[in-house]
Design a protein around this motif. Sequence first.
Motif, PDB file in Angstrom:
ATOM      1  N   ASP A 237      38.560  39.202  47.458  1.00  0.00           N
ATOM      2  CA  ASP A 237      37.864  38.491  49.101  1.00  0.00           C
ATOM      3  C   ASP A 237      37.175  38.751  49.953  1.00  0.00           C
ATOM      4  OD1 ASP A 237      37.510  36.329  51.442  1.00  0.00           O
ATOM      5  OD2 ASP A 237      40.198  35.566  50.490  1.00  0.00           O
ATOM      6  N   ILE A 238      36.284  38.238  49.743  1.00  0.00           N
ATOM      7  CA  ILE A 238      35.118  39.137  50.507  1.00  0.00           C
ATOM      8  C   ILE A 238      35.414  38.796  51.775  1.00  0.00           C
ATOM      9  CG2 ILE A 238      32.679  38.562  51.149  1.00  0.00           C
ATOM     10  CD1 ILE A 238      31.773  38.015  48.873  1.00  0.00           C
ATOM     11  N   ILE A 239      36.138  37.893  52.456  1.00  0.00           N
ATOM     12  CA  ILE A 239      36.373  37.635  53.936  1.00  0.00           C
ATOM     13  C   ILE A 239      37.445  38.491  54.227  1.00  0.00           C
ATOM     14  CG2 ILE A 239      37.134  36.521  55.447  1.00  0.00           C
ATOM     15  CD1 ILE A 239      34.479  36.118  54.545  1.00  0.00           C
ATOM     16  N   LYS A 242      36.465  43.477  55.394  1.00  0.00           N
ATOM     17  CA  LYS A 242      35.797  43.758  56.859  1.00  0.00           C
ATOM     18  C   LYS A 242      34.712  44.259  56.626  1.00  0.00           C
ATOM     19  CE  LYS A 242      39.829  44.472  59.731  1.00  0.00           C
ATOM     20  NZ  LYS A 242      40.356  44.706  60.777  1.00  0.00           N
ATOM     21  N   VAL A 243      33.355  44.094  57.072  1.00  0.00           N
ATOM     22  CA  VAL A 243      32.389  44.460  57.296  1.00  0.00           C
ATOM     23  C   VAL A 243      32.114  45.942  56.935  1.00  0.00           C
ATOM     24  CG1 VAL A 243      30.287  44.682  57.916  1.00  0.00           C
ATOM     25  CG2 VAL A 243      31.218  42.119  58.165  1.00  0.00           C
ATOM     26  N   GLY A 244      31.558  46.707  55.558  1.00  0.00           N
ATOM     27  CA  GLY A 244      31.500  47.748  56.130  1.00  0.00           C
ATOM     28  C   GLY A 244      32.481  49.037  55.526  1.00  0.00           C
ATOM     29  N   LYS A 245      33.710  47.830  54.773  1.00  0.00           N
ATOM     30  CA  LYS A 245      34.886  48.856  54.405  1.00  0.00           C
ATOM     31  C   LYS A 245      34.001  48.879  52.942  1.00  0.00           C
ATOM     32  CE  LYS A 245      39.724  48.178  53.365  1.00  0.00           C
ATOM     33  NZ  LYS A 245      40.363  46.386  52.884  1.00  0.00           N
ATOM     34  N   ARG A 246      34.961  50.976  52.145  1.00  0.00           N
ATOM     35  CA  ARG A 246      34.654  50.523  50.688  1.00  0.00           C
ATOM     36  C   ARG A 246      35.859  49.622  49.939  1.00  0.00           C
ATOM     37  NH1 ARG A 246      31.928  53.276  47.474  1.00  0.00           N
ATOM     38  NH2 ARG A 246      32.798  53.958  45.683  1.00  0.00           N
ATOM     39  N   VAL A 247      35.685  48.853  48.530  1.00  0.00           N
ATOM     40  CA  VAL A 247      36.325  48.331  47.572  1.00  0.00           C
ATOM     41  C   VAL A 247      36.229  49.141  46.594  1.00  0.00           C
ATOM     42  CG1 VAL A 247      36.229  46.027  46.787  1.00  0.00           C
ATOM     43  CG2 VAL A 247      35.803  46.522  48.789  1.00  0.00           C
ATOM     44  N   LYS A 261      36.173  31.488  50.420  1.00  0.00           N
ATOM     45  CA  LYS A 261      35.547  30.486  50.491  1.00  0.00           C
ATOM     46  C   LYS A 261      33.703  31.358  50.288  1.00  0.00           C
ATOM     47  CE  LYS A 261      38.255  27.335  54.105  1.00  0.00           C
ATOM     48  NZ  LYS A 261      38.517  27.068  55.309  1.00  0.00           N
ATOM     49  N   CYS A 262      33.892  32.037  51.048  1.00  0.00           N
ATOM     50  CA  CYS A 262      32.848  32.988  51.182  1.00  0.00           C
ATOM     51  C   CYS A 262      32.355  33.527  49.348  1.00  0.00           C
ATOM     52  CB  CYS A 262      32.502  34.064  51.848  1.00  0.00           C
ATOM     53  SG  CYS A 262      31.248  35.275  52.011  1.00  0.00           S
ATOM     54  N   LYS A 263      31.055  33.439  49.600  1.00  0.00           N
ATOM     55  CA  LYS A 263      30.635  33.541  47.419  1.00  0.00           C
ATOM     56  C   LYS A 263      29.713  34.362  48.005  1.00  0.00           C
ATOM     57  CE  LYS A 263      34.354  31.271  45.773  1.00  0.00           C
ATOM     58  NZ  LYS A 263      35.197  31.461  45.936  1.00  0.00           N
ATOM     59  N   PRO A 264      29.473  35.190  46.601  1.00  0.00           N
ATOM     60  CA  PRO A 264      28.466  35.884  46.991  1.00  0.00           C
ATOM     61  C   PRO A 264      26.793  36.158  46.864  1.00  0.00           C
ATOM     62  CG  PRO A 264      28.969  36.069  44.405  1.00  0.00           C
ATOM     63  CD  PRO A 264      30.280  35.179  45.838  1.00  0.00           C
ATOM     64  N   LEU A 273      30.145  44.486  47.316  1.00  0.00           N
ATOM     65  CA  LEU A 273      30.653  43.391  46.731  1.00  0.00           C
ATOM     66  C   LEU A 273      29.888  42.234  46.589  1.00  0.00           C
ATOM     67  CD1 LEU A 273      34.685  41.878  47.860  1.00  0.00           C
ATOM     68  CD2 LEU A 273      33.671  43.980  46.162  1.00  0.00           C
ATOM     69  N   ALA A 274      29.415  42.035  47.456  1.00  0.00           N
ATOM     70  CA  ALA A 274      27.724  41.165  46.806  1.00  0.00           C
ATOM     71  C   ALA A 274      26.940  42.249  46.845  1.00  0.00           C
ATOM     72  CB  ALA A 274      27.215  40.556  48.297  1.00  0.00           C
ATOM     73  N   ASP A 275      26.895  43.112  46.856  1.00  0.00           N
ATOM     74  CA  ASP A 275      25.493  43.476  46.366  1.00  0.00           C
ATOM     75  C   ASP A 275      25.723  43.977  44.729  1.00  0.00           C
ATOM     76  OD1 ASP A 275      24.352  44.405  48.706  1.00  0.00           O
ATOM     77  OD2 ASP A 275      25.495  46.685  49.198  1.00  0.00           O
ATOM     78  N   ILE A 276      26.240  44.259  44.073  1.00  0.00           N
ATOM     79  CA  ILE A 276      27.223  44.386  42.256  1.00  0.00           C
ATOM     80  C   ILE A 276      27.069  42.363  42.015  1.00  0.00           C
ATOM     81  CG2 ILE A 276      29.079  44.483  40.808  1.00  0.00           C
ATOM     82  CD1 ILE A 276      30.655  46.270  42.622  1.00  0.00           C
ATOM     83  N   TYR A 277      26.827  41.488  42.453  1.00  0.00           N
ATOM     84  CA  TYR A 277      26.863  40.358  42.416  1.00  0.00           C
ATOM     85  C   TYR A 277      24.646  40.536  42.209  1.00  0.00           C
ATOM     86  CZ  TYR A 277      27.375  35.213  41.718  1.00  0.00           C
ATOM     87  OH  TYR A 277      26.705  34.449  41.226  1.00  0.00           O
TER      88      TYR A 277
END
Length: 334
Positions: A237-239, A242-247, A261-264, A273-277
């Motif tokens: 879940d992107i939201i 937190k911004v900058g948190k490593r996944v 709700k937030c999509k890549p 996460l969105a960078d991979i997409y």
Amino acid sequence: MSDHEYMSYLEHKEELVNNLGDSSLPVVHIAFGINNAYARGMGVTVFSVLKNNPDLAFHIHIFGSALDEISKSRLLELAANHPLAITCYVFKESAFTALPLMGRYPQAIYYRLFTPYILSGVTSKLLYLDADTLCLGSYKELSEMDISPYTLAAVNDTQRARNKLCSQLSLTKGNYFNSGFLYINIPQWLEKNTTERIIRTLSLQESEFKFPDQDALNIVLEHEVLLLPKRYNFVCDIILNKVGKRVDIPKDTILIHYTGKCKPWHLWGMGELADIYDQYYAQSPWHAVPHDVPVSYKEMKRYAQALWHKGRYLTSLRWMTKYMNNKIFRKSSL
């Protein structure tokens, strides 16, 4: 209800492309339930599947409302370098009027319940995917997996979801699977009248469900599901990140599922996460389609934070100003 009766729910069926006759590769059948607004997300998912599975052929079954001609033309581009068939099935508007709708979830969430009947004469196993997923690995092992003792195979949702929903839904085994990835054993699904059982559960308990079809699937199939490893449906879940948190995405991940709700393809979803997409997005037929821009003040705030983290300070300040103006204006109008 027979497969013939469910076929009457369709307004029309259209084969966009089929070059499977030119290939000797084994065919995997994948279904999506979408409206035209999700054609882009589905298209990128299919592109990622093809990119990571050169040793398999695919028949994509698209269930829902009609796609526009631009979406169809981009889908056709996918067949240029891979054995692929794409068939569209458009449901009548009246098909789902008796089923409950909840919050932001459209009627498309119910499409998966009808696909086993409609495709029973085409395949015995069907992979259902949500359109907010991204394939990173091979489906070869999955396609050869024996799921005959089970109605379907799926992957447990996050521990957070299980802790909350198992008790609410009286699930006794402590499992709650996510319905964005379902590997369906069609003969057993039909034999056990699974669609009818799910609809009956929805009708009796709809007010208790936060995720209507997913909750009902878990109640009905609690003892009929084969739980697969997390790599087949890695839920993010992107939201919630937190911004900058490593996944940490495990190296053996086969599918990322961008829930929430937030999509890549949303600019405010910017991040790891969105960078991979975006690596797949940039190579797909949708590469020239711009990402969605923020509309609400909350979206603007997150986008500003993401831009700041990326070092784009001036643009970040501009969006932070937009965020403040929209938030103040919203409060003054209440």
